[in-house]
Design an enzyme around this catalytic site. Structure first.
Site, PDB file in Angstrom:
ATOM      1  N   ASP A   1       4.121   3.121   1.612  1.00 41.88           N
ATOM      2  CA  ASP A   1       5.458   3.603   1.254  1.00 41.88           C
ATOM      3  C   ASP A   1       6.037   2.706   0.161  1.00 41.88           C
ATOM      4  OD1 ASP A   1       8.207   4.729   1.521  1.00 41.88           O
ATOM      5  OD2 ASP A   1       7.396   5.590   3.354  1.00 41.88           O
TER       6      ASP A   1
ATOM      7  N   HIS B   1      13.529   3.697   1.776  1.00 41.79           N
ATOM      8  CA  HIS B   1      12.642   4.685   2.379  1.00 41.79           C
ATOM      9  C   HIS B   1      11.530   4.032   3.196  1.00 41.79           C
ATOM     10  CE1 HIS B   1       9.587   7.931   2.525  1.00 41.79           C
ATOM     11  NE2 HIS B   1      10.599   8.761   2.411  1.00 41.79           N
TER      12      HIS B   1
ATOM     13  N   SER C   1       9.641  12.891   5.976  1.00 44.91           N
ATOM     14  CA  SER C   1       9.326  11.460   5.939  1.00 44.91           C
ATOM     15  C   SER C   1       9.780  10.761   7.212  1.00 44.91           C
ATOM     16  CB  SER C   1      10.005  10.791   4.738  1.00 44.91           C
ATOM     17  OG  SER C   1       9.375  11.137   3.539  1.00 44.91           O
TER      18      SER C   1
END
Length: 772
Positions: A147, A220, A562
């Site tokens: 990620d 994220h 996600s």
């Protein structure tokens, strides 16, 4: 004559310049598996020799190489011209040459309670059904997250009370900007970053946009990592104390390995997402395999549809499977468009996104006493009534009404807006920007209304002023009040967490099937919470990730597939801990066949439209971790089965991927991969599907077959009863699907399910059939 010589000289001078101007780009040259006989140095030399064969010099070959994949994946990434790539693709040893597109994009308090994982009741513990306790909270399972990096200071990554790093771990803690070895601990046991592919396209990482290190500047990566395996953190909340509770990952005692392959896009706000280059992602997966992770979690998706031999996540996850590493991927955020799925390989778990039974209510109280339901995560409270206006009626002179209605930039008259609440409609531009326009004009609050197409779909945004969102019906009621009252007023009530029914429900953005590469494989596989999930956040980012948002938060509410992906990654780690001898496909089967297709009102799970969702939206259903730990029967698939499956969809590919396995002369149907679901893309006549189930429950058992058939389909099953007398015993069965004599259902997919049950276990599988 002089003119002819001049042009000849000009052409001769131009030839080298033309040669230099031939565009190079990054290609991944893939050979398949390593045979285990060569050293890493020998592998790298072999890769150099291939480049030497197409490059003009050894120096050119050496400088063109970005990555040499060495751990399990046999291949390299290099800068090549199209002609050089074409020459390599024609070599016998080469499986595929994949052009890099930089196509991958990086797509909690209540959610774990909602799926039943935190139910520690006495009866459940006595029955041995407490998955968290039985799995020791995922102790010593290693989850690798590919990620945007990690914010290591977060309380979610504390190593207090954890044992020393497992001796089997082979990874490193790579240092870089604002990240050193001290940032790794007994929780974050490894961290690496991959930037060569990004460099080749965008140049150096801008230090004002990202860290050249495993540190997360976006949020994220930190969010997904903590959702999968974050420690339990009490009193965690989003900005303004919203969603306060105990934040936890699915496997809070599991170890975490960080592989940063996603970077801020230069010159664009973080809210536009990261970019993850193919070659960087593949390098991360290759290292994760070599480091010794147990689970790979990839909340990455792409917009292009690629065959499996061109899909680097599919390639990487297949190699991970050879090392007994399970790969969990997000389905993508391309919904509600059909065939919009990412990550469709059958050896991956593909996860859709659904909502949970919690909403953040912030009603609008009108001056006439009427209360309109609204939803918000705006942290700013409103303690009194204020004048209420409709944006169209307070537009600046000369501004088109449709722009003012949507509160577009520079559309509102500050004299008419000052001190008022403004009703705006959703439209072009970011929702947060509409609140900024109201604030800039002196407004004190925003009511953001859905248009008719959005209906009552809920949108959440962390606004900079007091704000709430209302459905279309609520907006109509508010407008009627405004135009029927001389002095309309309103108050936006403070945000409160409230229980919500029906739940789960499918998120509109979650990508849909059918599978665009092999229509016989039903994808997504499963759905999990992915709407407004609270998890750890990078303090270098803001809640909205917009450049003008200077706020900071340790935890943030975020939505997407996600977020659903790491929910399944965490539970997969628990299942591995409880059942260390289970195969990867057994874990996947257990999750799929125990999933629920009904909501908390015992009705079919709804789509965002309020209609029943289909398996092309939720796969096998909403995952149930506790039930997955005791599925009764599983559909097992070996690595060799996957290789033979490759024969059925791409004959000739298998020998290049694994020379030890030969494709049979007579190819089986891809329908006969022992998958826990199936799709018949065209039912013109009888089609027979073969499956095999294995008993994983203690003691003797007798299972009976049942089904729910859609209109237009009939079925013949043999046998309809299976009697097991020991664990590990397997039986095969066949299902012959016939088109029924019903011509009212044609030119569409229809959906049903089949199930084995012993009275305690319900081993349920969905299927889809296209009736031409």
């Amino acid at each position: 004559m002089k003119i002819t010589i001049f042009y000849l000289l000009l052409v001769l001078i131009s030839l080298p310049l033309l040669a230099l101007s031939v565009e190079t780009k990054v290609y991944i040259v893939y050979f398949g598996e390593h045979d285990g006989k060569k050293t890493l140095h020998e592998i790298e030399n072999t890769h150099h020799s291939y480049l030497n064969s197409v490059k003009e010099s050894h120096e050119d070959a050496k400088s063109s190489l970005l990555y040499s994949y060495k751990n399990s994946i046999n291949g390299f990434a290099a800068k090549l011209t199209p002609d050089e790539a074409s020459k390599l693709s024609k070599m016998k040893e080469v499986v595929s040459v994949i052009p890099s597109h930089g196509k991958y994009r990086s797509q909690t308090t209540r959610s774990w309670d909602f799926v039943g994982l935190n139910d520690h009741s006495w009866n459940r513990a006595q029955m041995g059904d407490d998955l968290l306790l039985n799995a020791q909270y995922g102790k010593n399972q290693i989850i690798g997250v590919v990620d945007s990096g990690v914010w290591p200071e977060s309380a979610s990554f504390s190593d207090v009370g954890m044992d020393p790093v497992p001796k089997t771990w082979k990874g490193i803690c790579q240092e870089g900007v604002a990240f050193n070895k001290s940032h790794c601990n007994r929780k974050i046991i490894g961290a690496r970053y991959y930037v060569k592919g990004f460099y080749n396209v965008f140049g150096a990482v801008n230090p004002s946009e990202d860290y050249l290190s495993p540190r997360d500047a976006d949020g994220h990566g930190t969010h997904t990592a903590s959702t999968a395996t974050g420690r339990q953190v009490p009193n965690a909340a989003a900005l303004g104390g919203i969603a306060i509770g105990i934040a936890s990952g699915g496997a809070p005692m599991a170890r975490l390995a960080i592989y940063k392959a996603c970077w801020a896009m230069p010159g664009k706000p973080k809210s536009d997402g990261n970019t993850c280059m193919d070659e960087d992602v593949l390098a991360a997966i290759d290292d994760a395999i070599g480091d010794g992770v147990d689970i790979l979690s990839l909340s990455l998706g792409f917009n292009e549809h690629s065959p499996l031999d061109q899909d680097v996540i599919a390639i990487g996850s297949l190699h991970a499977a050879t090392k007994n590493i399970l790969t969990v991927c997000s389905a993508g955020n391309g919904g509600p468009s059909p065939a919009s799925l990412a990550n469709i390989a059958p050896w991956e778990i593909t996860v859709a996104a659904s909502g949970i039974d919690r909403q953040f209510s912030s009603p609008v109280l009108l001056g006439n006493g009427m209360k309109i339901q609204g939803y918000s995560i705006s942290p700013y409270a409103m303690s009194q009534m204020y004048p209420l206006v409709y944006a169209r009626d307070v537009a600046r002179l000369g501004v088109p009404q449709y722009l003012a209605t949507q509160c577009q930039p520079d559309t509102l008259d500050s004299y008419k807006v000052n001190g008022r609440i403004v009703l705006c409609f959703i439209g072009q531009g970011r929702n947060v920007d509409k609140g900024i326009e109201v604030s800039k004009a002196g407004g004190v609050g925003l009511i953001l209304a859905n248009n008719q197409d959005n209906g009552n779909t809920i949108f959440y945004d962390s606004h900079f002023i007091s704000a709430t969102g209302v459905g279309y019906d609520g907006a109509v009621t508010i407008l009627q009040y405004i135009y029927s009252t001389a002095y309309p007023t309103a108050r936006i009530l403070p945000v409160q967490s409230v229980s919500y029914t029906p739940a789960p429900f499918m998120a509109g953005y979650s990508s849909r099937g059918p599978n665009h590469v092999d229509a016989h494989i039903l994808k997504p596989d499963i759905t999990a919470p992915g709407l407004q999930i609270l998890a750890a956040w990078s303090e270098a980012s803001s809640p909205t990730k917009l450049p003008y948002d200077r706020r900071s938060t340790k935890f943030n509410l975020y939505s997407g597939t996600s977020m659903s992906c790491p929910h399944v990654s965490g539970v997969a780690a628990l299942l591995r801990a409880v059942h260390p001898n289970w195969s990867l496909s057994a874990i996947k089967s257990a999750l799929m066949t125990t999933a629920s297709v009904t909501d908390n009102l015992n009705n079919p799970i709804q789509d965002y439209t309020g209609n029943p969702a289909t398996p092309f939206v939720f796969g096998s259903g909403h995952f149930q971790p506790i039930k997955a730990s005791d599925p009764g029967l599983v559909y097992d698939i070996s690595y060799d089965d996957y290789l033979h499956y490759l024969c059925t969809i791409n004959p000739g590919l298998l020998n290049k991927v694994n020379a030890k396995i030969n494709c049979p002369n007579q190819l089986a149907s891809p329908l006969n991969l022992n998958y826990p679901s199936f799709v018949i893309p065209n039912l013109y006549g009888p089609v027979t599907v073969t499956r095999r189930v294995t008993n994983v429950f203690d003691g003797q058992s007798r299972y009976e077959f049942s089904w729910n058939l859609p209109q237009g389909v009939s079925i013949l099953v043999s046998p309809t009863v299976l009697v097991f007398d020991h664990v590990g015993q397997s039986f095969s069965f066949t299902m012959t699907i016939f088109p029924a004599n019903d011509y009212s259902v044609r030119n569409q997919y229809v959906f049903g399910w089949y199930m084995w049950s012993d009275g305690r276990h319900l081993v349920r599988s969905p299927f889809a059939v296209f009736l031409p």
